[in-house]
Design a protein around this motif. Structure first.
Motif, PDB file in Angstrom:
ATOM      1  N   GLU A   1       0.813  -1.214   0.000  1.00 57.95           N
ATOM      2  CA  GLU A   1       0.000   0.000   0.000  1.00 57.95           C
ATOM      3  C   GLU A   1       0.849   1.267   0.000  1.00 57.95           C
ATOM      4  N   LEU A   2       2.052   1.208   0.598  1.00 52.65           N
ATOM      5  CA  LEU A   2       2.870   2.430   0.644  1.00 52.65           C
ATOM      6  C   LEU A   2       3.288   2.879  -0.763  1.00 52.65           C
ATOM      7  N   PRO A   3       4.020   2.071  -1.543  1.00 50.98           N
ATOM      8  CA  PRO A   3       4.364   2.527  -2.896  1.00 50.98           C
ATOM      9  C   PRO A   3       3.126   2.755  -3.762  1.00 50.98           C
ATOM     10  N   MET A   4       2.057   2.008  -3.511  1.00 52.66           N
ATOM     11  CA  MET A   4       0.846   2.204  -4.327  1.00 52.66           C
ATOM     12  C   MET A   4       0.279   3.610  -4.122  1.00 52.66           C
ATOM     13  N   VAL A   5       0.209   4.033  -2.857  1.00 50.47           N
ATOM     14  CA  VAL A   5      -0.358   5.365  -2.589  1.00 50.47           C
ATOM     15  C   VAL A   5       0.605   6.455  -3.074  1.00 50.47           C
ATOM     16  N   PHE A   6       1.896   6.278  -2.781  1.00 51.30           N
ATOM     17  CA  PHE A   6       2.873   7.263  -3.270  1.00 51.30           C
ATOM     18  C   PHE A   6       2.768   7.387  -4.793  1.00 51.30           C
ATOM     19  N   ALA A   7       2.632   6.256  -5.489  1.00 50.53           N
ATOM     20  CA  ALA A   7       2.559   6.274  -6.959  1.00 50.53           C
ATOM     21  C   ALA A   7       1.267   6.934  -7.433  1.00 50.53           C
TER      22      ALA A   7
ATOM     23  N   ALA B   1      -8.351   3.303  -4.410  1.00 49.68           N
ATOM     24  CA  ALA B   1      -8.291   4.691  -4.884  1.00 49.68           C
ATOM     25  C   ALA B   1      -7.611   5.568  -3.840  1.00 49.68           C
ATOM     26  N   VAL B   2      -6.945   6.606  -4.352  1.00 49.42           N
ATOM     27  CA  VAL B   2      -6.216   7.539  -3.480  1.00 49.42           C
ATOM     28  C   VAL B   2      -6.667   8.954  -3.834  1.00 49.42           C
ATOM     29  N   ASP B   3      -7.281   9.633  -2.888  1.00 41.36           N
ATOM     30  CA  ASP B   3      -7.823  10.974  -3.141  1.00 41.36           C
ATOM     31  C   ASP B   3      -8.646  11.000  -4.435  1.00 41.36           C
ATOM     32  N   GLY B   4      -9.413   9.960  -4.649  1.00 42.48           N
ATOM     33  CA  GLY B   4     -10.290   9.892  -5.816  1.00 42.48           C
ATOM     34  C   GLY B   4      -9.637   9.374  -7.082  1.00 42.48           C
ATOM     35  N   ARG B   5      -8.323   9.176  -7.068  1.00 38.46           N
ATOM     36  CA  ARG B   5      -7.658   8.659  -8.271  1.00 38.46           C
ATOM     37  C   ARG B   5      -7.399   7.169  -8.110  1.00 38.46           C
ATOM     38  N   PRO B   6      -7.452   6.419  -9.226  1.00 41.71           N
ATOM     39  CA  PRO B   6      -7.301   4.968  -9.103  1.00 41.71           C
ATOM     40  C   PRO B   6      -5.878   4.570  -8.709  1.00 41.71           C
TER      41      PRO B   6
END
Lengths: 433, 433
Positions: free
Chosen positions: B245-251, B393-398
């Motif tokens: 989840e860490l690199p996924m959210v950063f990305a 999703a992160v802040d509304g982005r996939p």
């Protein structure tokens, strides 16, 4: 987490954890025999004694003598409970109600076990019981079960809580893998199998688990248990008929060689006067099967079946089948009960070899209720001991047992020689008893 | 027989039997990640969602939705207990004390899980969590453990008391036979193995038994458990570092392709500012290992080790060994943590193949805490489900995850394609996830 404070306090107290807690915690055949003894031989004195056939195992080094005394003393405090006698008097056994007469139940009301003598010699326990046959006979099963469980307790005392949990888990898994083999055997054809494992069991509660496993796994193929307490508690059939002590005592009381020759059949006649049907099971090997069958009166071939006890099972059954044929009876209507050291391997082999030719029923003992080999995480000595409690003397005279396996002979050498000669014993093969 | 009346009354009442009973009943890496999220990304909104990779198993047909709601609602009522926070704040982890700062512990004081959304579609459960990343991240493990246990409960509901006893006995015997194989492996050379089985466990109590079995059986070879509650209760090391989840959210937060390319390493830099030593474990496969390692800055090779998570273990370790060599580091001083679908077979193979060439540590998951195949007397569906709870999703982005195994790809097709292109993903072999 919930803690049962009373249970915890009880667990840590130094009180005895009794092995035998009911006079019904014994084999059913003891009651059938006891009724006959009480009717016909109530003045006979019989000395029973423990004998360890696995004499390399020094029992006195494993079992604490004081603890053994406390366990034996505890059994002497037991009386038949009212509900137990009501059940004995009114339950049906082998399809027949009230096989125990009211006066016999009355006798049981006041029953209690007599004294024992305990000593040590050469690392073995010397445990014997002298007194009226009616009383000494009832020591056999509790005495064996107590020694067997004390040995098991000593072995597992080294295991911690986790190892004990694993130990019993593995034992349950191991037993169930045997049940699955028996289920497969039952799918191929008829199977009849019951528990005969009281005397050499690991413990009462473990025997109970084994019996419940057989009931769950085998359904109608499970014939019941020889343990009267378990039969009552679990609503199962109580099974078993008679044992070597009957012909041994009848023979020991013979006044001459002619009476000795007739003794085994005199005992059968006495049994027939009391019981019928499925209770008529010959135990042919007390003084050797071949000579017993050859000399048997014709009516003995009318009995329901036979329980060979000291020959390899298929060989023993073949001998009986040939005998029934020679007496003009149809073996397919006869019952052979196999109960000598049966394992799941020998059960499979015997049942497959015999079930189309004779009725076969298995009495499963030690390998059912005391097989823990490979279950302990550490290397514990858990091999069951081949322990028996047998008639040593009758009214002061020595008793003898021959059997088909010379390793199982009992009695002084000169008396053994006389029995061999008078009864025409034919030498059998010696095997580990 | 002693009956605990209170226990019996409690047992028969219709009350919920909660699956997750403590907010510490989760994986340790969640706290390490949460502290970083709380420090650096407390305003980030992240949507997590359940995904069943074993999509032939229709979970909604097996699991009662109302019961699932009640279990999830129960977890929302939980708060960290005072003793739990004292332990978190003052216990040492990987040899270092007070890795959680006082303000973070203060934040945990008021922590509670947020709402969930539950629906059904095509026989599958649609379960998702939207809100601040600090809160949705903490749903992952309890949500997976609850679904996993509800499925197990549904399967074994058909078993009666006896069958359940046998079921757990066989499972214990089965696990111990694996422990014995690991004991043999440890006798040959170094072995380091810990429990990573919280998320797909059969149940909390079963996981506890498994952990105790490893402790009893493996001694110093047992590295600990990822389950924080069990680590605290049993006095074991809590283990684990970080997750995809860490690199996924950063990305997902990258504003352009250049930021996307840098994101995995930006995340590592942020991690290094917080943690050191054994907590520096690379998770190289989030967007493909080959391209990740090729583009990694040199300081990444100074990290203590790596945890490959989507390639066959020996192949993945070989790739890392070659990479450390190419960067001039000695692989024998580096740690490879193998935790992707390890079984006792692949543990043996990997440890034997690798232990002279690299430090190997095993994170044993599903095959430790949820292997009941062959344990039920009846034919029950007990195969564990490959269930994950991932960032959607992160802040509304996939959000996107690639991994070395295309069967584990997550995210909308166009975004997956963009990640593949920008990060230079090299196609791996597709295997059952």
């Amino acid at each position: 987490m919930t803690i049962d404070l009373a249970q915890r306090a009880y667990d840590r107290s130094a009180r005895l954890d009794p092995i035998v807690r009911s006079l019904l915690d014994t084999d059913f055949y003891k009651f059938l025999m006891l009724q006959m003894i009480w009717k016909l031989k109530r003045d006979t004195r019989v000395r029973f004694g423990l004998r360890n056939r696995s004499n390399k195992i020094k029992l006195a080094e494993v079992i604490d003598r004081d603890e053994l005394s406390r366990q034996l003393d505890h059994v002497r405090t037991l009386r038949f409970e009212k509900n137990e006698l009501i059940w004995l008097a009114n339950n049906s056994f082998y399809g027949k109600g009230q096989i125990f007469e009211p006066a016999f139940i009355e006798f049981l009301c006041g029953f209690q076990l007599g004294p024992y003598e305990l000593a040590e010699k050469d690392g073995q326990l010397e445990l014997s019981f002298d007194g009226p046959w009616t009383h000494t006979t009832m020591w056999e099963v509790p005495c064996l079960a107590i020694v067997s469980e004390l040995r098991a307790r000593a072995a597992i005392a080294r295991l911690d809580r986790f190892a004990l949990d694993l130990f019993y888990s593995r034992a349950k898994a191991k037993l169930w893998s045997k049940v699955e083999r028996l289920q497969a055997l039952a799918r191929e054809g008829p199977l009849r199998l019951g528990d005969f494992g009281t005397r050499r069991r690991h413990s009462f509660l473990w025997q109970r688990w084994c019996v419940e496993a057989l009931r769950h796994g085998l359904g109608a193929s499970f014939t019941g248990t020889s343990n009267v307490k378990l039969a009552m508690d679990l609503g199962l059939e109580a099974i078993g008929t008679n044992a070597h002590e009957l012909p041994m005592v009848f023979a020991a009381q013979a006044r001459d060689d002619e009476e000795l020759r007739a003794a085994p059949y005199a005992m059968l006649e006495a049994w027939t006067r009391l019981y019928a049907g499925n209770l008529l099971v010959l135990l042919p090997d007390t003084f050797g099967t071949a000579n017993f069958l050859a000399a048997a009166p014709d009516w003995a071939a009318d009995w329901t079946g036979a329980r060979p006890d000291s020959k390899p099972p298929v060989e023993a059954a073949e001998e009986l089948i040939a005998w029934w044929r020679s007496r003009g009876r149809d073996p397919r209507e006869k019952l052979v009960i196999l109960s000598d050291a049966m394992t799941v391997d020998t059960i499979e082999t015997s049942v497959r070899a015999l079930r189309d030719r004779v009725q076969v029923s298995i009495g499963w003992g030690t390998a059912l209720t005391n097989d823990f080999v490979g279950c302990a995480p550490a290397d514990l000595d858990l091999k069951p001991v081949s322990l028996v409690c047998k008639v040593f003397a009758v009214d002061g005279r020595p008793a003898v047992k021959l059997s088909d396996n010379p390793a199982k002979f009992l009695g002084p050498a000169d008396e053994v020689a006389r029995y061999v000669k008078v009864l025409g014993y034919r030498a059998g093969e010696r095997r580990e008893a």
